[in-house]
Structures are given as C-alpha cells and as structure tokens.
Design an enzyme around this catalytic site. Structure first.
Site, PDB file in Angstrom:
ATOM      1  N   ASN A   7       0.866  -1.175   0.000  1.00 56.01           N
ATOM      2  CA  ASN A   7       0.000   0.000   0.000  1.00 56.01           C
ATOM      3  C   ASN A   7       0.904   1.226   0.000  1.00 56.01           C
ATOM      4  OD1 ASN A   7      -1.858   2.005   0.399  1.00 56.01           O
ATOM      5  ND2 ASN A   7      -2.798   1.096   2.222  1.00 56.01           N
ATOM      6  N   ARG A  88      -2.363  -1.993  -3.558  1.00 56.12           N
ATOM      7  CA  ARG A  88      -3.630  -1.335  -3.248  1.00 56.12           C
ATOM      8  C   ARG A  88      -3.701  -0.066  -4.102  1.00 56.12           C
ATOM      9  NH1 ARG A  88      -5.488   3.087   0.916  1.00 56.12           N
ATOM     10  NH2 ARG A  88      -7.673   2.973   0.402  1.00 56.12           N
ATOM     11  N   HIS A 177     -12.872   2.029  -0.123  1.00 53.26           N
ATOM     12  CA  HIS A 177     -12.752   0.961   0.900  1.00 53.26           C
ATOM     13  C   HIS A 177     -13.302  -0.374   0.399  1.00 53.26           C
ATOM     14  CE1 HIS A 177     -13.176   4.354   4.105  1.00 53.26           C
ATOM     15  NE2 HIS A 177     -11.903   4.109   3.897  1.00 53.26           N
ATOM     16  N   ARG A 236     -13.064  14.822   7.538  1.00 56.61           N
ATOM     17  CA  ARG A 236     -13.892  15.104   6.360  1.00 56.61           C
ATOM     18  C   ARG A 236     -15.339  15.318   6.777  1.00 56.61           C
ATOM     19  NH1 ARG A 236     -11.882   9.948   3.625  1.00 56.61           N
ATOM     20  NH2 ARG A 236      -9.856  10.515   2.777  1.00 56.61           N
ATOM     21  N   GLU A 379      -7.382  -5.927   4.577  1.00 62.56           N
ATOM     22  CA  GLU A 379      -7.262  -5.588   3.153  1.00 62.56           C
ATOM     23  C   GLU A 379      -6.022  -6.234   2.539  1.00 62.56           C
ATOM     24  OE1 GLU A 379      -8.002  -1.695   4.823  1.00 62.56           O
ATOM     25  OE2 GLU A 379      -8.834  -1.095   2.896  1.00 62.56           O
TER      26      GLU A 379
END
Ligand code: ADP
Length: 393
Positions: A7, A88, A177, A236, A379
C-alpha cells in the site's frame, strides 16, 4: 508462493509478505517519510517490532532495503523468490470491476483517473513502478478500492445533476474501501454459513464508509465520486448541502483548493470539536463534559445510524450488520450508541460482548432481530489472495 501486498502513499510504503496459499504472514512493516528528511522504517517479524532510521530517497530504495531485510532475516535468499506483488490502488474508474495484472494500459488508465484521486493514484503508480524495478520478474497486480462497488445499480451510482456530467466528466458514485467491504462481507457470509445474504458493512475508521451488500455484491455505498461523501469522518465533512461550497467561497473569499482543504482536512470530528480528528480524543472530551466533543459524537453516531437505516430499508432487511476499521473494531462506545439507536429495528446490544477490541465477535444478544458483529478487516490478505489467484492463472 511468496506474495507481497503493498500500500503505497506519496511518502510511505506499507507492506506485508505472505506465504500463499497458506495465508501465512511472514513479515510486515512500513517505510515512512520517503523522500523527506528523518525517514525511517519499522518491521514486524515473529511478533517483534524493530524501528530503523534510514535515508529513503524513493520508493524503489525502500523496496531494495526490504529485500535486504528479508534476506538478513532469512525470510528469502533472493528477491526473485517474491513471485507476485499486489498493489492497493484507489481509483479504477468504471473500467475496473476486479483486480487485474498491471501492464502499461492499466498504468495509463490509472493516470487518466488521477483527477478523481489526486492524492492516491499517483502514489500507487509510484509504488508499482518501484516494485517493477526491484521485483523484475514478479507478477504485479492492481487491487482497486473502487472495484467492489462496480455492481451498484445505476440509480444508486448516479447523481441528479446534468447527465452530461456523467458521460463527459465521469461524475458518479464510485465508492472507496471496497477491498475492506469485500473482505468483511465475505467473512460474515462464512460466519452466517450462507451466500444469499443481505448485510450492512460499516468500515468506520478515520475515513469511513458503509455499504449495502446483497448476495456478496455491493448495491450501495456511502462514499461517492471522492472519499468526501456519506458519513462524517475524522477530518472530512461527508454529506453536506452542496450549496455550502459556493456560499462559503463567496463569504470567506476562498479558492476551490482552499475550500476543498477545509472540507477534507478541517471538518468532521476536528471541525466540530476544534480539538482533534481522532475518535479517542473525542471520547476523552466527552468524558470530561466537553460540549463540542459531545456534539461531534452525537453527529457522528446519527449519521452512521441513518445510513444503516437507509440500507436496511433499501435491501428490505438485513441478515447482519458488521463493524470494522479503527472505530468499528475498537470504539466500544460508538458501537453501543449506534446499536442503541437501531433498537427500533429489533437490534439488542449485548453490553458484555460489546466490550471487545480488535477481535471477531457477535455483539448482540440471541434475541436481537439482526445479529451485529465486529470483524477486523484485512485488506492486505485480500490483496494477497487476489494476487495469488491471478499469478496462478
Ligand atoms: P484510517 O482510515 O486512517 O485507516 P483507522 O481505520 O486506522 O483509520 O481508524 C483510525 C480511527 O480509529 C481513529 O479515529 C482512532 O481514534 C480510532 N480508534 C482506534 N482505536 C480506538 C479506540 N480504542 N477507541 C476509539 N477509537 C479508536
């Protein structure tokens, strides 16, 4: 076969090496502050974590150091033993609905999508190029965060704006995601012992999204064209009245970049509390009676409940609700407040079971109409599985 899951961020590189198909984790770690001063890396091997300061000029150098460490620690004897590297990758546009082998056309598509993921896609491309340089003969794959959401029906991914915005500029909901939602939705089906399920997966970390998954396929998700949609997050705003944007630009004389920065980096928990984007700090503030932290928590929980309720209705019920990522796995309080808010749906919290962190667990009572679970996401494992599968095709 040794498969490396990667990643890459603009100045970081997280990795995990697996022996596949055993899914045995051999080593993991992170390179940080790549290309800037005070760079360092941490490696976790046999349960022990080691941190080393080291100049890291670029991502390729980080991979070379990784190879040296793997040889030093007798995980491999040569870089060629790593047969596949999975990356990723955030934005795959409409084209990529599954993991693919990387070739030049995939990279040029990723470049085309940079406008949609200006922070993430360039970093992924850098990671892929660096890995190609160091692991010359390895298969490289791109695992797109958006891919799992490709099954959303059009009425769910379209925005009610001029249709040409979609055809000419790609304005639609892509979701993020996806690898995490895919992992936990697969896992919950294993737990439930069936494939034909309706599940709501809540990936609530610093970034947060909720998905509605029917028979293992995503039908709706809360993130949108960008990650700044849906839930309130660490910094956010998520869903807001979009007219706030031009209004505040006029009021405060902000440029598009400036307002985007406020909505992405100074909103959410941070914007409301004025203290922190970190849920732990918000929870501390709540305990001390800080009014703005109390408000931030209430706003956060309200939005999670609303999305779950929306997807429950949309799917015509739910066989399970899953909580994962930073808050989902660890915030006992957030889960408690959310489940209490769902009591009208017959959800019954098991307080004792809910006092769990980072472990797979059923957190509702036997009489709960919808079983709710904590399932730690993985993940990297999903990336390794996809990559192993493609490498063997
Ligand atoms: P990212 O989106 O950066 O991957 P994570 O999934 O790691 O984020 O989630 C980070 C969030 O999880 C932070 O807000 C953090 O406060 C929260 N978190 C982690 N541990 C706990 C905990 N024990 N209690 C409450 N919140 C927690």
């Amino acid at each position: 076969m040794k498969v490396l899951a990667v990643n890459a961020g603009s100045s970081s590189l997280k990795f995990r090496l697996y022996e596949m198909p055993k899914e045995k984790e051999l080593i993991s770690g992170t390179f940080e502050r790549i290309g800037i001063e005070d760079s360092f890396y941490t490696i976790k091997l046999n349960g022990e974590r080691v941190k080393k300061d080291r100049d890291l000029e670029n991502h390729a150098e980080a991979f070379k150091i990784l190879v040296d460490e793997l040889i030093l620690n007798k995980v491999i004897t040569d870089a060629s033993e790593i047969k596949a590297v999975g990356h990723r990758t955030v934005q795959g546009g409409e084209k990529y609905d599954h993991t693919v082998l990387v070739d030049d056309s995939v990279i040029s598509d990723m470049e085309r999508y940079i406008a949609l993921a200006p922070l993430h896609n360039p970093a992924s491309i850098t990671g892929i190029r660096a890995a190609q340089e160091v692991f010359k003969d390895a298969v490289q794959t791109a695992v797109f965060d958006t891919a799992f959401h490709a099954t959303m029906p059009k009425e769910n991914f379209m925005y009610p704006v001029p249709y040409e915005w979609y055809t000419e500029h790609g304005v639609r909901k892509y979701g993020m995601h996806g690898t995490s939602h895919r992992y936990v939705s697969k896992r919950i089906n294993e737990i439930l012992g069936k494939e034909n399920t309706k599940v709501i997966t809540c990936h609530i970390g610093n970034g947060a999204s909720i998905s509605a998954v029917v028979n293992g396929k995503c039908v709706n998700t809360s993130m949108g064209l960008t990650p700044n949609a849906g839930l309130m997050m660490g910094s956010r705003c998520g869903d807001i009245d979009c007219s706030i944007v031009p209004y505040m630009m006029d009021q405060a004389g902000m440029t598009t970049k400036e307002i985007d920065n406020v909505l992405n980096k100074h909103s959410g928990f941070l914007g409301i509390s004025g203290i922190s984007s970190d849920a732990r700090d918000i929870e501390d503030g709540v305990e001390k009676g800080n009014e703005r932290c109390i408000l931030a928590q209430k706003m956060y929980v309200r939005r999670v409940i609303n999305y779950i309720a929306m997807y429950y209705v949309e799917m015509g019920g739910a066989d399970a609700i899953v909580f994962t990522a930073g808050l989902g796995e660890n915030s006992v309080e957030t889960r408690k407040l959310v489940l209490e808010g769902l009591s009208v749906l017959g959800v019954k919290l098991d307080e004792k079971a809910n006092s769990v962190r980072g472990k797979e667990k059923l957190i509702t009572t036997k009489s709960s109409k919808i079983p709710c679970y904590v399932i730690p996401t993985d993940e990297e494992l999903m990336i390794a599985r996809d990559t192993y599968e493609l490498a063997n095709k």
